[in-house]
Design a protein around this motif. Sequence first.
Motif, PDB file in Angstrom:
ATOM      1  N   SER A 249       0.828  -1.214   0.000  1.00  0.00           N
ATOM      2  CA  SER A 249       0.000   0.000   0.000  1.00  0.00           C
ATOM      3  C   SER A 249       0.859   1.259   0.000  1.00  0.00           C
ATOM      4  O   SER A 249       0.467   2.291  -0.561  1.00  0.00           O
ATOM      5  CB  SER A 249      -0.941   0.000   1.207  1.00  0.00           C
ATOM      6  OG  SER A 249      -0.186   0.001   2.415  1.00  0.00           O
ATOM      7  N   ARG A 251       3.852   1.308  -1.389  1.00  0.00           N
ATOM      8  CA  ARG A 251       4.760   1.163  -2.536  1.00  0.00           C
ATOM      9  C   ARG A 251       6.222   1.228  -2.087  1.00  0.00           C
ATOM     10  O   ARG A 251       7.056   1.909  -2.689  1.00  0.00           O
ATOM     11  CB  ARG A 251       4.478   2.227  -3.596  1.00  0.00           C
ATOM     12  CG  ARG A 251       3.049   2.190  -4.112  1.00  0.00           C
ATOM     13  CD  ARG A 251       2.823   3.232  -5.172  1.00  0.00           C
ATOM     14  NE  ARG A 251       1.399   3.325  -5.522  1.00  0.00           N
ATOM     15  CZ  ARG A 251       0.896   4.189  -6.402  1.00  0.00           C
ATOM     16  NH1 ARG A 251       1.725   5.015  -7.054  1.00  0.00           N
ATOM     17  NH2 ARG A 251      -0.397   4.225  -6.652  1.00  0.00           N
ATOM     18  N   CYS A 255       9.068  -4.016  -1.525  1.00  0.00           N
ATOM     19  CA  CYS A 255       8.139  -4.863  -2.284  1.00  0.00           C
ATOM     20  C   CYS A 255       8.878  -5.848  -3.197  1.00  0.00           C
ATOM     21  O   CYS A 255       8.337  -6.898  -3.552  1.00  0.00           O
ATOM     22  CB  CYS A 255       7.194  -4.006  -3.116  1.00  0.00           C
ATOM     23  SG  CYS A 255       5.964  -3.103  -2.150  1.00  0.00           S
ATOM     24  N   GLU A 274      -5.836  -6.077  -6.580  1.00  0.00           N
ATOM     25  CA  GLU A 274      -4.990  -6.217  -7.767  1.00  0.00           C
ATOM     26  C   GLU A 274      -4.446  -4.867  -8.210  1.00  0.00           C
ATOM     27  O   GLU A 274      -3.319  -4.771  -8.706  1.00  0.00           O
ATOM     28  CB  GLU A 274      -5.791  -6.873  -8.901  1.00  0.00           C
ATOM     29  CG  GLU A 274      -6.117  -8.337  -8.662  1.00  0.00           C
ATOM     30  CD  GLU A 274      -6.726  -8.997  -9.887  1.00  0.00           C
ATOM     31  OE1 GLU A 274      -6.575  -8.427 -10.999  1.00  0.00           O
ATOM     32  OE2 GLU A 274      -7.338 -10.072  -9.739  1.00  0.00           O
ATOM     33  N   VAL A 275      -5.236  -3.823  -8.035  1.00  0.00           N
ATOM     34  CA  VAL A 275      -4.783  -2.472  -8.402  1.00  0.00           C
ATOM     35  C   VAL A 275      -3.559  -2.091  -7.579  1.00  0.00           C
ATOM     36  O   VAL A 275      -2.573  -1.556  -8.104  1.00  0.00           O
ATOM     37  CB  VAL A 275      -5.920  -1.447  -8.185  1.00  0.00           C
ATOM     38  CG1 VAL A 275      -5.412  -0.026  -8.428  1.00  0.00           C
ATOM     39  CG2 VAL A 275      -7.094  -1.759  -9.103  1.00  0.00           C
ATOM     40  N   GLN A 276      -3.602  -2.364  -6.286  1.00  0.00           N
ATOM     41  CA  GLN A 276      -2.460  -2.052  -5.423  1.00  0.00           C
ATOM     42  C   GLN A 276      -1.242  -2.894  -5.793  1.00  0.00           C
ATOM     43  O   GLN A 276      -0.107  -2.409  -5.726  1.00  0.00           O
ATOM     44  CB  GLN A 276      -2.838  -2.297  -3.953  1.00  0.00           C
ATOM     45  CG  GLN A 276      -3.842  -1.309  -3.398  1.00  0.00           C
ATOM     46  CD  GLN A 276      -4.268  -1.664  -1.982  1.00  0.00           C
ATOM     47  OE1 GLN A 276      -4.650  -2.814  -1.701  1.00  0.00           O
ATOM     48  NE2 GLN A 276      -4.220  -0.695  -1.089  1.00  0.00           N
ATOM     49  N   HIS A 278      -0.426  -4.064  -8.790  1.00  0.00           N
ATOM     50  CA  HIS A 278       0.177  -3.503  -9.998  1.00  0.00           C
ATOM     51  C   HIS A 278       0.852  -2.163  -9.713  1.00  0.00           C
ATOM     52  O   HIS A 278       1.907  -1.857 -10.271  1.00  0.00           O
ATOM     53  CB  HIS A 278      -0.886  -3.368 -11.097  1.00  0.00           C
ATOM     54  CG  HIS A 278      -1.385  -4.671 -11.628  1.00  0.00           C
ATOM     55  ND1 HIS A 278      -0.564  -5.606 -12.203  1.00  0.00           N
ATOM     56  CD2 HIS A 278      -2.639  -5.207 -11.634  1.00  0.00           C
ATOM     57  CE1 HIS A 278      -1.277  -6.666 -12.567  1.00  0.00           C
ATOM     58  NE2 HIS A 278      -2.542  -6.453 -12.238  1.00  0.00           N
ATOM     59  N   ALA A 279       0.220  -1.349  -8.877  1.00  0.00           N
ATOM     60  CA  ALA A 279       0.776  -0.029  -8.549  1.00  0.00           C
ATOM     61  C   ALA A 279       2.124  -0.163  -7.845  1.00  0.00           C
ATOM     62  O   ALA A 279       2.987   0.704  -7.966  1.00  0.00           O
ATOM     63  CB  ALA A 279      -0.192   0.761  -7.678  1.00  0.00           C
ATOM     64  N   ALA A 280       2.297  -1.250  -7.097  1.00  0.00           N
ATOM     65  CA  ALA A 280       3.565  -1.469  -6.382  1.00  0.00           C
ATOM     66  C   ALA A 280       4.617  -2.120  -7.279  1.00  0.00           C
ATOM     67  O   ALA A 280       5.731  -2.399  -6.826  1.00  0.00           O
ATOM     68  CB  ALA A 280       3.310  -2.341  -5.146  1.00  0.00           C
ATOM     69  N   GLY A 281       4.268  -2.381  -8.551  1.00  0.00           N
ATOM     70  CA  GLY A 281       5.222  -2.944  -9.478  1.00  0.00           C
ATOM     71  C   GLY A 281       5.355  -4.453  -9.386  1.00  0.00           C
ATOM     72  O   GLY A 281       6.351  -5.023  -9.846  1.00  0.00           O
ATOM     73  N   ARG A 283       3.785  -8.479  -9.927  1.00  0.00           N
ATOM     74  CA  ARG A 283       2.992  -9.255 -10.869  1.00  0.00           C
ATOM     75  C   ARG A 283       2.285 -10.388 -10.160  1.00  0.00           C
ATOM     76  O   ARG A 283       2.783 -10.920  -9.172  1.00  0.00           O
ATOM     77  CB  ARG A 283       3.878  -9.824 -11.990  1.00  0.00           C
ATOM     78  CG  ARG A 283       4.501  -8.751 -12.876  1.00  0.00           C
ATOM     79  CD  ARG A 283       5.324  -9.387 -13.959  1.00  0.00           C
ATOM     80  NE  ARG A 283       5.924  -8.391 -14.850  1.00  0.00           N
ATOM     81  CZ  ARG A 283       6.695  -8.691 -15.874  1.00  0.00           C
ATOM     82  NH1 ARG A 283       6.981  -9.979 -16.153  1.00  0.00           N
ATOM     83  NH2 ARG A 283       7.202  -7.732 -16.627  1.00  0.00           N
TER      84      ARG A 283
END
Length: 284
Positions: A249, A251, A255, A274-276, A278-281, A283
Motif C-alpha cells: 500500500s 509502494r 516490495c 490487484e490495483v495495489q 500492480h501499482a507497487a510494481g 505481478r
Amino acid sequence: MSWRVANTCAERKFGSATRKQIIMFLADKASDDGSGIWCSKGTIQRHTELGETTVKRTVREFLKEGILVETGARTCKNGFTVVYRIDLTKVETLEPTLEPEIETGSTAAPVQSGPGTGATVAGVPGPPRPPNHPKTIHKPPTRRREVAVDEDAGKILAAYPPDRLRGKAVCIAQIEEAMKEGIEPEDLRQAVQVYATESAGFTRSKVCFSDNWFQSRRWQAYVEKQAEDREKTATLQADHHARLACWISDRSPMCKHITGSQVRALLASKLVTEVQIHAAGLRL
C-alpha cells in the motif's frame, strides 16, 4: 447455581465432550439469567481436570461464538478474575441433544403391541416396529466405514514403540474414543510419533505400555501443544502478511522481496487489491 441454565446447556450439543464439560461447569456457577460467573481458568482446570491450554482455547472459542460474554471483572488475590455471562439465547440456537418427535398420525387403535401393518382411519399404514422391539433387525455399520476407522486406528497404534505394545483391543478402543471426541487422526498419530521419538533414548522400563499410555490420555498434552503451535504459526503468518500489505500500500522499495506465492496469499486474504499489486510494481 442455576438449574435453569444447567438444564438449558445440558439439552444442547456443544461439539465435543470437552466443550460440554466446561460449559456445564460454568453453568453451575451462573445465576438464572446466565450472569454472575466468576471463576478463573485455573479453577476451571482444577475442577474439570482438563489441560490449561484446552481450557483457555475453549473459553476463547465460546467468547468468539458469543456463547460466553465478558461482563466485567472482580479483584482476587492474583489480581482480577473476569466475570462472564452465558448467552442463553445463543445456547438455545444450538442443536438439541433430544431426538425430535416424529408425528405418525393417530390410528383407530392408538396403542399397538406389534408392527403397524393394518389400515388406519385415514387408510394409511400404522407406525413401523419401534427400534427397540426385540424382533427389530438393526443394520450393521457399512464395512467401508469400519475399515476406515480401523485403518486410522491401526496407523496411530503402529507409530507407538513396538517393544512396548500391549492390549491392542484396549488401545484401539481408546483411540476410537478420542476420535469420537473430535481429535483428528493425524494429530493423534503425530502425538504418538513425538512420544516415540522423545522416548527413543530411554531404557525399556521407562517407556509406558501402550494400553496405559492411551488410557491415561498421555497423548492429550502433545495434541494441545500441536494446536498451540498452529495457533502461534497462524498469528505470526497473519502479522507477516499485514506487514507485506503495508509495504504494498505504501509502494515501499521492500516490495521487491515479496514472492509470487505471497502475493497470491495476500489477494486471497483480501488484504490488498490487484490495483495495489500492480501499482507497487508486482505481478500476479
